[in-house]
Each structure stands twice: as structure tokens, then as C-alpha cells.
Enzyme design. Structure first.
Site, PDB file in Angstrom:
ATOM      1  N   LYS A   1       0.831  -1.222   0.000  1.00  0.00           N
ATOM      2  CA  LYS A   1       0.000   0.000   0.000  1.00  0.00           C
ATOM      3  C   LYS A   1       0.859   1.263   0.000  1.00  0.00           C
ATOM      4  O   LYS A   1       1.953   1.267   0.560  1.00  0.00           O
ATOM      5  CB  LYS A   1      -0.899   0.021   1.254  1.00  0.00           C
TER       6      LYS A   1
ATOM      7  N   LYS B   1     -16.166   3.085  -2.087  1.00  0.00           N
ATOM      8  CA  LYS B   1     -17.465   2.784  -1.493  1.00  0.00           C
ATOM      9  C   LYS B   1     -18.632   3.114  -2.430  1.00  0.00           C
ATOM     10  O   LYS B   1     -18.587   4.103  -3.152  1.00  0.00           O
ATOM     11  CB  LYS B   1     -17.615   3.597  -0.192  1.00  0.00           C
TER      12      LYS B   1
ATOM     13  N   ARG C   1     -11.369  14.549   8.064  1.00  0.00           N
ATOM     14  CA  ARG C   1     -12.307  15.432   7.363  1.00  0.00           C
ATOM     15  C   ARG C   1     -13.707  14.854   7.458  1.00  0.00           C
ATOM     16  O   ARG C   1     -13.881  13.742   7.945  1.00  0.00           O
ATOM     17  CB  ARG C   1     -11.900  15.502   5.887  1.00  0.00           C
TER      18      ARG C   1
HETATM   19  P1  ADP Z   1      -7.493   4.275   0.534  1.00  0.00           P
HETATM   20  O1  ADP Z   1      -6.918   5.320   1.419  1.00  0.00           O
HETATM   21  O2  ADP Z   1      -6.800   4.177  -0.797  1.00  0.00           O
HETATM   22  O3  ADP Z   1      -8.986   4.353   0.417  1.00  0.00           O
HETATM   23  P2  ADP Z   1      -7.638   2.203   2.603  1.00  0.00           P
HETATM   24  O4  ADP Z   1      -6.459   1.821   3.396  1.00  0.00           O
HETATM   25  O5  ADP Z   1      -8.668   3.083   3.247  1.00  0.00           O
HETATM   26  O6  ADP Z   1      -7.133   2.857   1.225  1.00  0.00           O
HETATM   27  O7  ADP Z   1      -8.354   0.904   2.061  1.00  0.00           O
HETATM   28  C1  ADP Z   1      -9.420   0.950   1.122  1.00  0.00           C
HETATM   29  C2  ADP Z   1     -10.081  -0.403   1.019  1.00  0.00           C
HETATM   30  O8  ADP Z   1      -9.138  -1.392   0.623  1.00  0.00           O
HETATM   31  C3  ADP Z   1     -10.640  -0.937   2.322  1.00  0.00           C
HETATM   32  O9  ADP Z   1     -11.929  -0.467   2.575  1.00  0.00           O
HETATM   33  C4  ADP Z   1     -10.634  -2.445   2.082  1.00  0.00           C
HETATM   34  O10 ADP Z   1     -11.724  -2.805   1.269  1.00  0.00           O
HETATM   35  C5  ADP Z   1      -9.372  -2.635   1.281  1.00  0.00           C
HETATM   36  N1  ADP Z   1      -8.215  -2.955   2.169  1.00  0.00           N
HETATM   37  C6  ADP Z   1      -7.336  -2.089   2.736  1.00  0.00           C
HETATM   38  N2  ADP Z   1      -6.416  -2.740   3.469  1.00  0.00           N
HETATM   39  C7  ADP Z   1      -6.711  -4.052   3.379  1.00  0.00           C
HETATM   40  C8  ADP Z   1      -6.113  -5.265   3.904  1.00  0.00           C
HETATM   41  N3  ADP Z   1      -5.027  -5.259   4.666  1.00  0.00           N
HETATM   42  N4  ADP Z   1      -6.709  -6.455   3.585  1.00  0.00           N
HETATM   43  C9  ADP Z   1      -7.807  -6.497   2.804  1.00  0.00           C
HETATM   44  N5  ADP Z   1      -8.398  -5.423   2.270  1.00  0.00           N
HETATM   45  C10 ADP Z   1      -7.874  -4.199   2.547  1.00  0.00           C
END
Ligand code: ADP
Length: 450
Positions: free
Chosen positions: A157, A236, A289
Site C-alpha cells: 500500500k 465505497k 475530514r
Molecule cells: P485508501 O486510502 O486508498 O482508500 P484504505 O487503506 O482506506 O485505502 O483501504 C481501502 C479499502 O481497501 C478498504 O476499505 C478495504 O476494502 C481494502 N483494504 C485495505 N487494506 C486491506 C487489507 N489489509 N486487507 C484487505 N483489504 C484491505
């Protein structure tokens, strides 16, 4: 309380913020790009200032022009909405330096939580449960070492990530190096920062997040949680409150969210996001936010979150203690996008020829559409949010079906039928949802007549 607010955003959120300001008797200043001269937020605000060309970069992301507009119109505060400059610590700092109140946490908190690897480090200190993985950004060899420790599959990530970009799943050891550099490259292109970290991939989790409110005096409350598991490509699509998690897990999650906010000296509204699986949950990030899906929390608590944001930024104490927050019934929100689901969800902006908005008790439509409005093609494809509230989840689903059946938006292609199909699925009705729902059911969800 502040007397005049500049809203540094467009679309439904600008309209929604202006509405609350009007209800509070606060004057409003809208800003707009040359592509938004006829936008609803411009018409609703008391004053408006053109801040640049159609591109977001020269308008809604143009810090100098927005700050000048605030100073020239005598606005004491800026509400950033979501997206654009809302989580930009440099802009928050500029506002602080110019004596303009930025309706958000302090620049230093925005900066810390905006770096997702840094945020995880802080959350570890606070004792908030984390997804197993690296506690910081990693090099290739550090990344490989982590994978040896936690095992595959993993998710690479981006530290600066957002909107689901810069993420790579790795299931085979041999693919790690290629995915590592691909994630770095994508992160660099999207965010100008190629830092990445590693997390264990939690297969098909639920996305559940806690809404919090904190004032400048250390008082912090939560407004319950939202389930946002219905996602397409990590974005979402449907959100609801409360979630289907057991009460015990939900309580532990509220505690973790408040601990998180306390630890970083949080103030204003914020969301602590978790992924949950088998009654366990793990922190993924904090959004400093207002979020797109905030209305579902408003519907079940009867609390106007934008109003609380303005009060907090004005230096007032929280008007409620935790025990004053009453949770009532169930709320669901769907995101209406100008897109064509049957053609890989490609954007389909156009002119709104007919608009009919469903109404009734517990039905809300947050949007910037009006008849004859030409949706500009330059920005996000979300054109509205339909939100319903019912006494039970079942009642809310039925109300959403009815509202989606009544809604008419002609002239523009939307995902209205796709959303309706989601509401009709038995697995959705049963509450058996996780982040794979749309992918798993895609064929069925696209099986409607146009
Ligand atoms: P962003 O900031 O790009 O939105 P997030 O960290 O909030 O990224 O993650 C977005 C989505 O990705 C989460 O709602 C989930 O569906 C998926 N996700 C994130 N981390 C994981 C993980 N470790 N394992 C499985 N799915 C994940």
C-alpha cells in the site's frame, strides 16, 4: 461562532455545507471554476468568487486563489469538504498563518495522519489493533523480510494513498518484486510520493469505520459506526449505520477509535477506519475530514455533523456528552454516479432533462442537480447521495428500494438501476456482506433492463 465561511469545494458537499451555514445564520462564500459558473452551490451562497480555469489544479486545488478569496470577502473560516484540499496540511498551515480558521484538525495532525505508515506507527503506540505488517515504509529487502514473517498473501500500500490507488495484492513470492516496484511507480504518479508499506491481506473483510467528534478541550465522543463494505475497486458504493458486527466488537471499536483520537490530540470531526473479520478488527487509516457517507450517522443520531464541525472550529465545547448521543433505527446511503455500469462504469455526464426526487419521512437526497443543469465532465462522477432511515434494517432496505424506484434522472446515464439491484439481492438483505460483494455478484447486479 464564526460569522462568515468560505466553502472550498463544489458539488453536493458544497451545497450540503452551505445549507447548514444558512440554518445557523452564517454567511457563505462559494468558490468555483470556470466550468462551474452555473453550479447550484454558486447560486445558493451569499457571495461567490471565480478561482480559476476548469481543471481542479487551477481552481479547487489552487491554494493562493482560495485563500485570497477568503481574505478579500472577509470570510473568517474555510470549510474544505472532502477531497481537494481537505487533507492538505500545507493548506491548513497557510490558513493558520493567514489567521483564517480551517475547519479541520490542526495542520500537524493532518500531516501525521495523512502519512498512512506514520499513522500506523502512532496507532501502535496508542494500543489500537493493526493489520499485521510493516510498521513503516519499507525497501524491497525489508518488504521481503516482512513477507517471510507474516506470510502471503499481502497487500502493498502507498503511504500517501487514497481512493484505493497504489495498492497491489501479492499471492506468490515470485511476483513480489514486480508488484513492489509497480506499486511504488503508481504511488509516485498519483501522489508524488513513492513510499509503500506492507499489510497482510485480510481476505474479504468488512469495512467498518467510527465517526468521532472532538473539541479543543480534550472532549471526544463517537457517533457510532458505519459499514462501507459494498465497494467497487476499493471505492465505497453503499454505506449503512449501524453495522452488523456483534455489540461487543462494536464497543471495542468505539473505544479504539477514541483512544486513537486522544493519542494524536485530535480535534473536529474525523473517521477511524477499520477492516473487520471474524469479530476481530484492525485499524487501516484515519480520515481527518467530513466523509461522503456522514449522512447515515446523522440520520441515526439526529446530529448535524457539519454544524458540530463549525461549533468546534469556533472554539465551542462539545454540546453533547457520550450519554446524550441516542442511536435510533437504521440508515442506508447509496452513491448516485453519472456512469454507465454496463460499459465498465464509464462516466456519462450530460444535461439533466427531467429530475424527480423521492420524498417522505426519512428520505434525503444530497445533490447538486437541477433540471436543465449540464453536468460538467471535468470532475468526480458522483452526482448525488440518496439516504433513507427506517426503524429496522429491513425497513430501511425497503424504503431505499421504493426511493430508487421513484427517483427520475433523465438525460444523464446513472448507476440508479445497479444500486436498485444491490438492494434486491438476498445476500444483501441478510446482511451477509463483505468487500467482495460487488465483484462476486457483478453479473447478477448488471442483469437489468435499461
Ligand atoms: P485508501 O486510502 O486508498 O482508500 P484504505 O487503506 O482506506 O485505502 O483501504 C481501502 C479499502 O481497501 C478498504 O476499505 C478495504 O476494502 C481494502 N483494504 C485495505 N487494506 C486491506 C487489507 N489489509 N486487507 C484487505 N483489504 C484491505
Amino acid at each position: 461562532m464564526v460569522q462568515k465561511i468560505l466553502v472550498a469545494n463544489r458539488g453536493e458537499i458544497a451545497v450540503r455545507i452551505i445549507r447548514t451555514c444558512k440554518q445557523l445564520g452564517i454567511e457563505t462564500v462559494a468558490v468555483y471554476s470556470k466550468g462551474d459558473a452555473d453550479a447550484l452551490h454558486v447560486q445558493l451562497a451569499d457571495e461567490s468568487v471565480c478561482i480559476g480555469e476548469v481543471s481542479s489544479k487551477s481552481s479547487y486545488l489552487n491554494m493562493e486563489n482560495i485563500l485570497s478569496a477568503a481574505i478579500n470577502t472577509g470570510a473568517e473560516a474555510i470549510h474544505p469538504g472532502y477531497g481537494f484540499l481537505s487533507e492538505n496540511s500545507k493548506f491548513a498551515k497557510l490558513c493558520e498563518d493567514c489567521g483564517v480558521t480551517f475547519i479541520a484538525p490542526t495542520a500537524s495532525v493532518i500531516e501525521k495522519m495523512g502519512d498512512k505508515a506514520e499513522a500506523k506507527k502512532l496507532m501502535k503506540e496508542a494500543g489500537v489493533p493493526l493489520v499485521p505488517g510493516s510498521d513503516d515504509e519499507v525497501t524491497l529487502s525489508e518488504g521481503k523480510e516482512i513477507v517471510r514473517k507474516i506470510g502471503l498473501p499481502v497487500l502493498i500500500k502507498a503511504s500517501a494513498g487514497g481512493g484505493g490507488r497504489g495498492m497491489r495484492i501479492v499471492r506468490n513470492q515470485d511476483d513480489f518484486e514486480k508488484a513492489f516496484y509497480a506499486a511504488k511507480q503508481e504511488a509516485k504518479a498519483a501522489f508524488g510520493d513513492d513510499g509503500v508499506y506492507i499489510e497482510k491481506l485480510i481476505e474479504n473483510p468488512q469495512h467498518v469505520e467510527v465517526q468521532i467528534l472532538a473539541d479543543k478541550y480534550g472532549n471526544i465522543i463517537h457517533l457510532g459506526e458505519r459499514d462501507c463494505s459494498i465497494q467497487r475497486r476499493n471505492q465505497k458504493v453503499v454505506e449503512e449505520a449501524p453495522s452488523m458486527l456483534p455489540v461487543k466488537t462494536r464497543r471495542a471499536m468505539y473505544e479504539a477509535a477514541i483512544k486513537a483520537a486522544e493519542h494524536v490530540g485530535y480535534e473536529n470531526a474525523g473517521t477511524v477506519e477499520f477492516i473487520a473479520k471474524d469479530d476481530e478488527f484492525f485499524f487501516i487509516e484515519m480520515n481527518t475530514r467530513i466523509q461522503v457517507e456522514h449522512p447515515v450517522s446523522e440520520m441515526i443520531t439526529d446530529i448535524d455533523i457539519v454544524k458540530e464541525q463549525i461549533r468546534i472550529a469556533s472554539g465551542e465545547k462539545l454540546s453533547l456528552a457520550q450519554n446524550d448521543v441516542r442511536f435510533r433505527g437504521h440508515a442506508i446511503e447509496v452513491r448516485l454516479n453519472a456512469e454507465d455500469p454496463k460499459h465498465d462504469f464509464r462516466p456519462s455526464p450530460g444535461k439533466v432533462e427531467v429530475l424527480h426526487i423521492p420524498q417522505g419521512l426519512g428520505v434525503r437526497f444530497d445533490s447538486f442537480l437541477y433540471t436543465d443543469y449540464e453536468i460538467p465532465p471535468y470532475y468526480d462522477s458522483m452526482v448525488g447521495k440518496l439516504i433513507v432511515h427506517g426503524n429496522t434494517r429491513k425497513a430501511a432496505i425497503q424504503k431505499m428500494r421504493a426511493a430508487l424506484e421513484e427517483l427520475i434522472v433523465e438525460g444523464v446515464g446513472t448507476n440508479q438501476m445497479f444500486l436498485h439491484m444491490i438492494m434486491l439481492q438476498e445476500t444483501f438483505e441478510k446482511g451477509n456482506i463483505d468487500t467482495s460483494f460487488i465483484q462476486t455478484n457483478l453479473k447478477r447486479l448488471l442483469h437489468y433492463e435499461t
